[in-house]
Motif scaffolding. Sequence first.
Motif, short mmCIF file in Angstrom:
data_model
loop_
_atom_site.label_atom_id
_atom_site.label_comp_id
_atom_site.label_asym_id
_atom_site.label_seq_id
_atom_site.Cartn_x
_atom_site.Cartn_y
_atom_site.Cartn_z
N GLY A 52 9.49 8.96 -16.02
CA GLY A 52 8.28 9.12 -15.41
C GLY A 52 8.56 9.86 -14.00
O GLY A 52 7.63 10.32 -13.23
N THR A 53 9.66 9.71 -13.50
CA THR A 53 10.09 10.05 -12.45
C THR A 53 10.04 11.65 -12.14
O THR A 53 9.51 12.23 -11.16
N VAL A 54 10.13 12.49 -13.28
CA VAL A 54 9.94 13.87 -12.97
C VAL A 54 8.62 14.19 -12.82
O VAL A 54 8.44 15.26 -12.12
N LYS A 55 7.82 13.84 -13.54
CA LYS A 55 6.42 13.93 -13.31
C LYS A 55 6.02 13.76 -11.96
O LYS A 55 5.38 14.39 -11.20
N HIS A 56 6.41 12.55 -11.20
CA HIS A 56 6.26 12.20 -9.75
C HIS A 56 6.58 13.07 -9.00
O HIS A 56 5.99 13.44 -7.98
N ILE A 57 7.81 13.57 -9.01
CA ILE A 57 8.40 14.72 -8.43
C ILE A 57 7.78 16.02 -8.37
O ILE A 57 7.39 16.54 -7.28
N ARG A 58 7.21 16.45 -9.50
CA ARG A 58 6.40 17.46 -9.72
C ARG A 58 5.14 17.63 -8.99
O ARG A 58 4.44 18.20 -8.38
N GLN A 59 4.39 16.08 -9.10
CA GLN A 59 3.10 15.86 -8.20
C GLN A 59 3.31 15.62 -6.85
O GLN A 59 2.49 15.52 -6.03
N GLY A 60 4.44 15.68 -6.35
CA GLY A 60 4.84 15.70 -4.83
C GLY A 60 4.77 14.26 -4.56
O GLY A 60 4.80 13.74 -2.99
N ASN A 61 4.79 13.26 -5.33
CA ASN A 61 4.87 11.72 -4.98
C ASN A 61 6.00 11.21 -4.40
O ASN A 61 6.43 10.17 -3.73
N ILE A 62 7.19 11.84 -5.27
CA ILE A 62 8.48 11.70 -4.70
C ILE A 62 9.04 12.98 -4.48
O ILE A 62 9.05 13.85 -5.06
N GLN A 63 9.80 12.96 -3.22
CA GLN A 63 10.59 14.06 -2.56
C GLN A 63 11.95 14.11 -2.88
O GLN A 63 12.56 12.82 -3.05
N VAL A 64 12.62 15.22 -3.30
CA VAL A 64 13.92 15.24 -3.24
C VAL A 64 14.75 16.04 -2.47
O VAL A 64 14.18 17.05 -1.95
N GLU A 65 15.74 15.57 -1.76
CA GLU A 65 16.57 16.23 -0.93
C GLU A 65 18.09 16.22 -1.53
O GLU A 65 18.23 15.71 -2.26
N GLY A 66 18.82 16.87 -0.69
CA GLY A 66 20.41 16.78 -0.96
C GLY A 66 21.08 15.66 -0.53
O GLY A 66 20.36 14.84 -0.14
N GLY A 67 22.36 15.95 -0.61
CA GLY A 67 23.15 14.92 0.15
C GLY A 67 23.15 14.61 1.25
O GLY A 67 22.57 15.63 1.96
N ILE A 68 23.53 13.45 1.64
CA ILE A 68 23.47 13.19 3.34
C ILE A 68 24.56 13.76 3.99
O ILE A 68 25.87 13.34 3.55
N ASP A 69 24.42 14.46 5.19
CA ASP A 69 25.44 14.88 5.92
C ASP A 69 26.00 13.72 6.99
O ASP A 69 26.94 13.37 7.17
N HIS A 70 24.87 13.56 7.75
CA HIS A 70 25.05 12.31 8.69
C HIS A 70 23.58 11.68 9.10
O HIS A 70 22.72 12.20 8.83
N ILE A 71 24.00 10.59 9.81
CA ILE A 71 22.81 9.87 10.23
C ILE A 71 22.83 9.49 11.73
O ILE A 71 24.16 9.36 12.44
N THR A 72 21.75 9.82 12.55
CA THR A 72 21.72 9.58 13.97
C THR A 72 20.45 8.82 14.21
O THR A 72 19.23 9.27 14.18
N GLY A 73 20.63 7.40 14.60
CA GLY A 73 19.44 6.67 14.85
C GLY A 73 18.74 6.60 13.38
O GLY A 73 19.05 6.50 12.35
N ASN A 74 17.38 6.84 13.48
CA ASN A 74 16.67 6.77 12.39
C ASN A 74 16.20 8.29 11.57
O ASN A 74 15.48 8.32 10.60
N ILE A 75 17.16 9.20 11.93
CA ILE A 75 16.93 10.40 11.58
C ILE A 75 18.34 10.66 10.67
O ILE A 75 19.28 10.57 11.08
#
Length: 373
Positions: free
Chosen positions: A265-288
Amino acid sequence: MVTNTLVIGASIAGLAVAGSLQKQEIEYTIIEKDNCIAAPWHRHYDRLHLHTSKRFSHLPYKKFNSNVPRYPAKEQVIEYLNDYRSAFDIKPLFNMEAFSVKRVNDVWVTRTNKESIESKFVVMATGAFGEPKTAFFKGMETFPGRIMHSSEYKTGADFKGQKVLVVGFGNSACEIAMDLYEQGAKPVMSARSPVNIVPRDVLGIPILEISILLNPLQPAVADLISKPLMKLLIGDISRLGLQPMPYGPLRQIQKDHKAPVLDIGTVKHIRQGNIQVEGGIDHITGNIVYFKNGRVAKFDAIIAAVGYRSVDEKIVSVEKERFDDLLVSVDHQNYFGKDGLYFCGYWISPTGQIREIAQDAKKIAKDIAKKNN
């Protein structure tokens, strides 16, 4: 202590081996480092269900009860395993951890935290998912919120109202993301690598049954046959922000020893905008979090579904040149039973992990019985 066969681990693989040894009337001892059977299942997140049909996910000589649904929930799996233990009168020695297994003359000597055990045969049943991998992201030490491995995750209710980053796109990551959304959190998934996604069911038929039918074929051929159907049912995942694998799911299992994502059911949630997809993490600074695709977002928590590693290399001591083929099942290794050493539960199978374990457990027990005679 002296025993004919020592089984190390009392979760699914260990119980399957113990039940199979009982059927062959082989004397054995089974040890477990935790204080209960199937300890990983007790620690898993609350929403967890088997992703494979119960019809092909039972241990040797005992099926799930008929009133259990096709895809049993976590508690139903635990209940089944407890029933299995009782049915075969399996009595693990709990809180006993194996530190080393070495060949000494003609026997195996296993050193534990309590005593040494000598045995003619040893079955390693700690599995391919024995120890959580350590998560590392550049700058993670600056993150003010909680960063946890998926093995620590219990329920999305703990994150209600929070924006949560789930790192990874495996089966656990996908179910955790769904659980977060259903419990009122705002999940985002960081898909670092290309993926294969297959439906859990095709027209009401578990995909596992189709995999079993295709299993006699070469993986590349089977993938080619099933590709049009997979595309029809799943669609173009690149439109979802995901990178498709350059080869199919069966080839992935053969080449990478990793299972594809069974979509529940994950694909359906992604299509509906309930779950967002991003790429890999480059780095983290604080909560960003800065992603490699150039996007930036703030998060309250990070769940690292970065997988597990086997622990048996730390335990078993054999010559390095003889160790290369150990982490696979008895059907796919050259090491099967050499000097009385066996491995159960390490092969990622296109026809289901538990099904593979059950088959291997019976073969191991029969081979030990033959060598005892």
